[in-house]
Design an enzyme around this catalytic site. Structure first.
Site, short mmCIF file in Angstrom:
data_model
loop_
_atom_site.label_atom_id
_atom_site.label_comp_id
_atom_site.label_asym_id
_atom_site.label_seq_id
_atom_site.Cartn_x
_atom_site.Cartn_y
_atom_site.Cartn_z
N ASP A 13 -1.29 2.16 -10.20
CA ASP A 13 -1.94 0.97 -9.65
C ASP A 13 -3.44 1.23 -9.91
OD1 ASP A 13 -1.11 -1.52 -7.80
OD2 ASP A 13 -3.02 -0.80 -7.03
N LYS A 43 4.94 1.64 -1.64
CA LYS A 43 3.60 1.77 -2.24
C LYS A 43 2.96 3.01 -1.67
CE LYS A 43 0.98 -0.70 -5.03
NZ LYS A 43 1.37 -1.72 -6.02
N1 GLU Z 1 1.37 -1.20 -9.15
C1 GLU Z 1 2.13 -2.17 -9.88
C2 GLU Z 1 2.42 -3.37 -9.01
O1 GLU Z 1 1.57 -3.77 -8.23
C3 GLU Z 1 3.34 -1.58 -10.59
C4 GLU Z 1 4.30 -0.84 -9.74
C5 GLU Z 1 5.40 -0.10 -10.53
O2 GLU Z 1 5.44 -0.16 -11.74
O3 GLU Z 1 6.21 0.54 -9.85
O4 GLU Z 1 3.45 -3.99 -9.07
#
Ligand code: GLU
Length: 447
Positions: free
Chosen positions: A169, A129
């Site tokens: 996100d 992340k």
């Molecule tokens: N931010 C999204 C999550 O919390 C998607 C992450 C992604 O698609 O890599 O899973």
């Protein structure tokens, strides 16, 4: 207050000591460790291999300066993060969050959750992340572009199709992914489509990626309701938030015959007894990037400044805003008003107290790492299409998503049964995902 398995208590204390002040990270770790007590009692090998201790330590953490120039010619300094948490199952995968509240501990909590969420999808993706404390609110298009370019000017050296694949996100949507991709391509001179997901449909993006988190959430909760003989049809639903997850959760609830009567933003909430008008909501939030009070005014719906959206009576509640938005008071209000199911669209929106209250009252509870996995699952489908230089139809992609969400529900429910806690989706998700990641880590040696 916490009754962790004695074998795990010292480990949790070590996490607290080594990561001071990172309360959201502590909360996410504690929730998983709480489920793992049951797992290590049945399979002590995981404790011996110290695989739980290893999974709590990110493989790599990157913090960098992001300097940029605003429209007035002032120099702004933000902080950028990427936490590459676990690559046992595949390249690090997870979104970028741009929000003034972002700290290292925030990114670590999100990255930690992502490891298990990604495992549950059954697709080959590790967990990571990133993000920044940049606040896009009130910034011009060109300011957002310059910020994204500066952010990528550092990030590009850490990511890649086989290394680490960021996406969106909170605060990062299609517009930001476009600017980030453009800068990556310019610096590296490579059209490396699968280095980012959530791209535009005309240049390597996947159908359904935009809708996926919200749609997937509703599929998961529908499965949960089915297990008790219920469904969304004819139900009153409350969805907090009004961003990407909330909007497409509302859309799918309406398609399945439910009525979403309330949604919110950080300033307040709207109650719209006729059901949220999605065309207007999309226009206000996705096109105008305005406040939800504007929706209420134009629609002639009730607007409550501040307050708690959980006071609005409903059968199903879908928290889709942000972490810790549903606390004990919110949970008590939901229970009092006869809510039967709660599904986390956001990451960790329910506090541990809220989860306890809901579970004790017999409310079905779907944890985010299972229920909101549709977004990242469809990102993995985007990577698949990019790798094969193909692009699938909306119908085919949505069917894949629905199948994946049914699979996650089945996997969580079966694991909960296996550990003699039927209906405990939190334990089902944590135990099942952990075992998969831990087995891969053990197979790959002490690295
Ligand atoms: N931010 C999204 C999550 O919390 C998607 C992450 C992604 O698609 O890599 O899973």
């Amino acid at each position: 207050m916490h009754h962790l398995d004695p074998a795990l208590q010292p480990l949790y204390e070590q996490v607290l000591q080594r990561n001071p002040g990172e309360t959201e990270f502590h909360q996410a770790v504690l929730e998983v460790l709480d489920s793992l007590g049951t797992v290590v009692r049945k399979h002590p090998g995981y404790a011996d291999a110290r695989v739980i201790a290893r999974v709590c330590e990110p493989e790599r953490q990157i913090i960098f300066r992001v300097p940029w120039v605003d429209d007035q010619g002032r120099i702004e300094i933000n902080r950028g993060f990427r936490v590459e948490f676990n690559s046992a199952l595949g390249p690090y995968k997870g979104g970028l969050r741009f929000h003034p509240s972002v700290l290292l501990g925030t990114v670590k909590f999100l990255g930690f959750e992502q490891i298990f969420k990604n495992a549950l999808t059954g697709l080959p993706i590790g967990g990571g992340k990133g993000g920044s404390d940049f606040d896009p609110k009130g910034r011009s298009e060109m300011e957002v572009m310059r910020f994204c370019q500066s952010f990528m000017t550092e990030l590009y050296r850490h990511i890649g199709e086989y290394t680490d694949v960021p996406a969106g996100d909170i605060g990062v949507g299609g517009r930001e992914i476009g600017y980030l991709f453009g800068q990556y391509k310019r610096i590296t001179n490579r059209y490396e489509s699968a280095v980012l997901t959530g791209k535009g449909l005309g240049w390597g993006g996947s159908q359904v990626r935009r809708e996926a988190t919200g749609y997937g959430l509703v599929y998961f909760v529908e499965e949960m309701l089915h297990s008790k003989g219920g469904s969304f049809d004819g139900q009153r639903v409350v969805v907090s938030g009004s961003g990407n997850v909330a909007i497409y959760a509302i859309e799918k609830v309406h398609q399945l015959g439910g009525t979403v009567v309330a949604c919110s933003d950080s300033s307040g909430y709207v109650v719209d007894e006729r059901g949220i008008d999605l065309e207007l909501l999309k226009d206000v939030k996705e096109v105008r990037r305005a406040r939800i009070s504007e929706y209420a005014q134009e629609r002639g719906a009730q607007y409550v400044a501040g307050g708690s959206i959980w006071d609005v009576p409903c059968k199903v509640a879908l928290p889709c805003a942000t972490q810790n938005e549903l606390d004990d008071d919110g949970a008590l209000a939901l229970v009092k008003n006869g809510c039967v199911a709660v599904g986390e669209g956001a990451n960790m929106p329910a506090t541990p107290e809220a989860v306890r209250i809901l579970r004790e009252a017999g409310v079905l509870f779907a944890p985010g790492k299972a229920a909101n996995a549709g977004g990242v699952a469809t990102s993995a489908l985007e990577m698949q299409q990019n790798a094969s230089r193909d692009s699938w139809t909306f119908e085919h992609t949505e069917e894949r998503l629905a199948e994946i969400m049914r699979g996650i529900h089945e996997r969580c429910a079966a694991t909960a049964e296996e550990y003699d806690v039927p209906g405990n989706y939190v334990l089902g998700a944590n135990a099942s995902a952990f075992v998969q990641v831990a087995d891969a880590m053990i197979a790959q040696g002490v690295i």
